[in-house]
Design a protein around this motif. Structure first.
Motif, PDB file in Angstrom:
ATOM      1  N   ILE A 105       3.399   0.480   2.951  1.00 58.38           N
ATOM      2  CA  ILE A 105       3.103  -0.581   3.911  1.00 58.38           C
ATOM      3  C   ILE A 105       3.094  -1.892   3.143  1.00 58.38           C
ATOM      4  CG2 ILE A 105       1.469  -1.516   5.571  1.00 58.38           C
ATOM      5  CD1 ILE A 105       0.439   1.319   6.033  1.00 58.38           C
ATOM      6  N   ARG A 106       3.951  -2.803   3.550  1.00 54.20           N
ATOM      7  CA  ARG A 106       4.068  -4.105   2.901  1.00 54.20           C
ATOM      8  C   ARG A 106       3.140  -5.115   3.576  1.00 54.20           C
ATOM      9  NH1 ARG A 106       8.699  -2.505   4.415  1.00 54.20           N
ATOM     10  NH2 ARG A 106       9.004  -4.225   5.875  1.00 54.20           N
TER      11      ARG A 106
ATOM     12  N   GLY B 206      -7.350   2.594  -0.086  1.00 55.46           N
ATOM     13  CA  GLY B 206      -7.547   1.968   1.217  1.00 55.46           C
ATOM     14  C   GLY B 206      -8.988   1.874   1.676  1.00 55.46           C
ATOM     15  N   LEU B 207      -9.795   2.884   1.368  1.00 51.11           N
ATOM     16  CA  LEU B 207     -11.196   2.845   1.808  1.00 51.11           C
ATOM     17  C   LEU B 207     -11.995   1.773   1.071  1.00 51.11           C
ATOM     18  CD1 LEU B 207     -11.960   6.640   2.291  1.00 51.11           C
ATOM     19  CD2 LEU B 207     -11.643   4.901   4.058  1.00 51.11           C
ATOM     20  N   GLU B 208     -11.568   1.400  -0.124  1.00 48.63           N
ATOM     21  CA  GLU B 208     -12.258   0.354  -0.877  1.00 48.63           C
ATOM     22  C   GLU B 208     -11.702  -1.033  -0.581  1.00 48.63           C
ATOM     23  OE1 GLU B 208     -14.960   0.225  -2.858  1.00 48.63           O
ATOM     24  OE2 GLU B 208     -15.333   2.306  -2.353  1.00 48.63           O
ATOM     25  N   THR B 209     -10.388  -1.136  -0.455  1.00 45.39           N
ATOM     26  CA  THR B 209      -9.773  -2.461  -0.322  1.00 45.39           C
ATOM     27  C   THR B 209      -9.665  -2.955   1.114  1.00 45.39           C
ATOM     28  OG1 THR B 209      -7.549  -1.504  -0.292  1.00 45.39           O
ATOM     29  CG2 THR B 209      -8.423  -2.175  -2.434  1.00 45.39           C
ATOM     30  N   LEU B 210      -9.676  -2.051   2.078  1.00 42.57           N
ATOM     31  CA  LEU B 210      -9.537  -2.452   3.480  1.00 42.57           C
ATOM     32  C   LEU B 210     -10.878  -2.256   4.188  1.00 42.57           C
ATOM     33  CD1 LEU B 210      -6.032  -0.893   4.141  1.00 42.57           C
ATOM     34  CD2 LEU B 210      -6.594  -3.316   3.946  1.00 42.57           C
ATOM     35  N   ARG B 211     -11.713  -3.241   4.053  1.00 42.96           N
ATOM     36  CA  ARG B 211     -13.073  -3.194   4.597  1.00 42.96           C
ATOM     37  C   ARG B 211     -13.061  -3.540   6.086  1.00 42.96           C
ATOM     38  NH1 ARG B 211     -18.363  -3.486   3.211  1.00 42.96           N
ATOM     39  NH2 ARG B 211     -19.656  -4.876   4.461  1.00 42.96           N
ATOM     40  N   PRO B 212     -13.701  -2.710   6.919  1.00 43.56           N
ATOM     41  CA  PRO B 212     -13.721  -3.014   8.350  1.00 43.56           C
ATOM     42  C   PRO B 212     -14.538  -4.260   8.663  1.00 43.56           C
ATOM     43  CG  PRO B 212     -15.075  -1.089   7.872  1.00 43.56           C
ATOM     44  CD  PRO B 212     -14.405  -1.472   6.594  1.00 43.56           C
TER      45      PRO B 212
ATOM     46  N   TYR C 169       0.862  -1.180   0.000  1.00 42.96           N
ATOM     47  CA  TYR C 169       0.000   0.000   0.000  1.00 42.96           C
ATOM     48  C   TYR C 169       0.899   1.230   0.000  1.00 42.96           C
ATOM     49  CZ  TYR C 169      -3.750  -3.098   1.554  1.00 42.96           C
ATOM     50  OH  TYR C 169      -4.668  -4.097   1.646  1.00 42.96           O
ATOM     51  N   HIS C 170       0.485   2.263  -0.713  1.00 41.18           N
ATOM     52  CA  HIS C 170       1.202   3.537  -0.669  1.00 41.18           C
ATOM     53  C   HIS C 170       0.274   4.567  -0.048  1.00 41.18           C
ATOM     54  CE1 HIS C 170       4.000   6.696  -1.606  1.00 41.18           C
ATOM     55  NE2 HIS C 170       2.994   7.402  -2.098  1.00 41.18           N
TER      56      HIS C 170
END
Length: 144
Positions: free
Chosen positions: A19-20, A110-116, A6-7
């Motif tokens: 972030i790796r 991040g808001l699309e790929t990292l779903r809470p 992630y950038h």
């Protein structure tokens, strides 16, 4: 740890970072600290190991503010850009400084790929906020 990176950056883009790999967990937090920091009912955050995060600029631009009164009793170190004031991540000292809680909105996509998957301090959630499908509510942050 997978090969995905992630950038992210702060608001002024004076601090960028990579972030790796994938986070340990992704969550929404309704605690009063997160509400005040976000200026909103919650923040969406992802928990990463410290070693997964690499800043691409000099550390001198990153400030630190310590939250001393916390639910866990352990300090939280809020790391931020000294130019634009954007919070980059929180370092909860109950993990010995080895975990970074990163705002997913700072990460490209991040808001699309990292779903809470969880909602922490759910009783503090305003009545007009709808929970994303499948999130599990917790009265506090697990582990405290």
């Amino acid at each position: 740890m997978d090969g995905f990176t992630y950038h992210g950056s702060c608001l002024c883009e004076g601090i960028s970072f990579n972030i790796r790999g994938q986070p340990e967990k992704v969550f929404m937090c309704y605690c009063s600290d997160c509400q005040k920091n976000a200026g909103a009912p919650y923040q969406i955050c992802a928990k990463f190991d410290k070693d997964q995060v690499e800043t691409l600029e000099k550390e001198a631009q990153i400030g630190n503010w310590i939250v001393r009164q916390t639910v866990s009793g352990a300090e939280k170190h809020k790391r931020f850009c000294t130019r634009c004031g954007c919070t980059l991540w929180t370092v909860p000292m109950n993990h010995g400084g080895e975990k970074f809680i990163v705002r997913t909105a700072l990460l490209e996509g991040g808001l699309e790929t990292l779903r809470p998957a969880a909602e922490f301090f759910a009783p503090c959630k305003p009545s007009y906020v709808t929970s994303p499908e499948g999130t599990k509510p917790f009265a506090r942050m697990p582990g405290y």
